[in-house]
Design an enzyme around this catalytic site. Structure first.
Site, PDB file in Angstrom:
ATOM      1  N   ASP A 111     -10.729   2.172 -13.360  1.00  0.00           N
ATOM      2  CA  ASP A 111     -10.561   3.480 -12.711  1.00  0.00           C
ATOM      3  C   ASP A 111     -11.174   4.573 -13.607  1.00  0.00           C
ATOM      4  OD1 ASP A 111      -9.550   5.288 -10.827  1.00  0.00           O
ATOM      5  OD2 ASP A 111      -7.637   5.504 -11.893  1.00  0.00           O
ATOM      6  N   HIS A 152      -8.953   9.758  -4.049  1.00  0.00           N
ATOM      7  CA  HIS A 152      -8.155   9.714  -5.288  1.00  0.00           C
ATOM      8  C   HIS A 152      -6.972  10.660  -5.132  1.00  0.00           C
ATOM      9  CE1 HIS A 152     -10.723   7.539  -8.323  1.00  0.00           C
ATOM     10  NE2 HIS A 152     -11.484   7.532  -7.255  1.00  0.00           N
TER      11      HIS A 152
HETATM   12  P1  13P Z   1      -2.353   9.980  -8.429  1.00  0.00           P
HETATM   13  O1  13P Z   1      -1.808   9.723  -9.783  1.00  0.00           O
HETATM   14  O2  13P Z   1      -2.329  11.412  -8.080  1.00  0.00           O
HETATM   15  O3  13P Z   1      -1.728   9.111  -7.396  1.00  0.00           O
HETATM   16  O4  13P Z   1      -3.906   9.588  -8.469  1.00  0.00           O
HETATM   17  C1  13P Z   1      -4.287   8.266  -8.693  1.00  0.00           C
HETATM   18  C2  13P Z   1      -5.749   8.131  -8.780  1.00  0.00           C
HETATM   19  O5  13P Z   1      -6.504   8.821  -8.123  1.00  0.00           O
HETATM   20  C3  13P Z   1      -6.314   7.131  -9.682  1.00  0.00           C
HETATM   21  O6  13P Z   1      -7.676   7.288  -9.865  1.00  0.00           O
END
Ligand code: 13P
Length: 287
Positions: free
Chosen positions: A84, A207
């Site tokens: 990520d 996201h």
């Molecule tokens: P949140 O923590 O706001 O759910 O976002 C998660 C995310 O976009 C991971 O890349």
């Protein structure tokens, strides 16, 4: 079954639902997400930020744990192990470690540099049979040290990146990592519709999935979002369940201090949260 995210996202785009990416932090998180996906017969993406990877002592440890757990739990639904918001170097580390999917977040570079680096990584990912996510515009807020101003993506730049052959595209549409402020303006559906128009079949990624009202999530999926990332909400429910256990003095009763007991309410809370999200995203029964 560990796979690239390509097929599950193509199916999601065609079927007008979204696959959840749930970020993992440790063994409990991973087990909770895998078991829930299996119980609901849903495809799933396990997201690992560079910070979480470091916390778990490196991407090699993460890949080994996920592979072994997937096997020992007898998971048959498709599972992608995905980096990520990866840096250029982080992408190569994850490829080496055995991830099945990577995200190169080039949103802090100029569009020319973003294109150049994404192009190179697309070639590598393709050769290895991995899926790759790229980003245009930025996600507001902060996640594990990745800070974004939250500007909406330019649809023409989205097309430039989509045309490089990425598997999925994250575009800023007013979404924010972490908790949404009370004065948040909501998602920019005009931007999303314009991006969808330019990028066609490309699975789009939302996201900052925690805390977005359900109707906005559903509308975003209707407009072409095929992957929704959730991190903060699982952290919040885990912390809440753990706090309640301790406040009730359960850790002081019998062997209530045993970590397997202490972490159980948080584990169950993550399972429930993942279930609620998979139902909302429409991925239940789609494995
Ligand atoms: P949140 O923590 O706001 O759910 O976002 C998660 C995310 O976009 C991971 O890349």
């Amino acid at each position: 079954m560990l796979v690239s995210a390509e097929e599950m996202l193509k199916k999601a785009k065609a079927g007008h639902y979204a696959v959840g990416q749930f970020n993992i932090n440790n063994l409990e998180w991973t087990k909770a997400v895998l078991l829930t996906a299996q119980e609901l017969n849903s495809p799933v993406i396990l997201g690992v930020s560079e910070g979480a990877g470091k916390y778990m002592t490196g991407f090699k440890t993460v890949a080994a744990m996920v592979k072994a757990m997937d096997e020992s739990l007898g998971i048959t639904v498709p599972v992608a192990l995905h980096l990520d918001h990866g840096t250029y170097e982080g992408c190569y580390k994850c490829i080496k470690a055995g991830f099945t999917s990577i995200m190169f977040d080039g949103s802090s570079y100029s569009i020319e540099e973003n294109v150049e680096k994404t192009k190179e990584l697309v070639k590598v990912a393709e050769a290895m049979g991995l899926s790759i996510e790229a980003e245009v515009g930025s996600i507001g807020g902060e996640e594990d040290g990745v800070i974004g101003a939250g500007e909406c993506a330019d649809p023409n730049e989205c097309k430039m990146i989509a045309d490089l052959g990425v598997t999925m595209l994250a575009a800023g549409i007013g979404n924010i990592h972490g908790k949404y402020p009370d004065n948040w303006a909501g998602l920019s559906f005009d931007t999303l519709a314009a991006i969808q128009e330019k990028t066609g079949e490309m699975p789009l990624v939302l996201h900052g999935g925690s805390g977005i009202p359900d109707e906005q999530i559903k509308k975003a999926i209707d407009l072409g979002v095929s992957k929704v990332n959730v991190n903060t909400e699982c952290q919040l429910v885990f912390a809440d369940a753990t706090r309640k256990y301790i406040e009730a003095g359960k850790d002081l009763e019998g062997k209530g201090f045993d970590p397997r007991k202490l972490l159980a309410p948080g584990f169950e809370a993550i399972k429930e949260e993942v279930k609620v999200k998979m139902e909302l995203f429409g991925s239940v029964g789609k494995a």
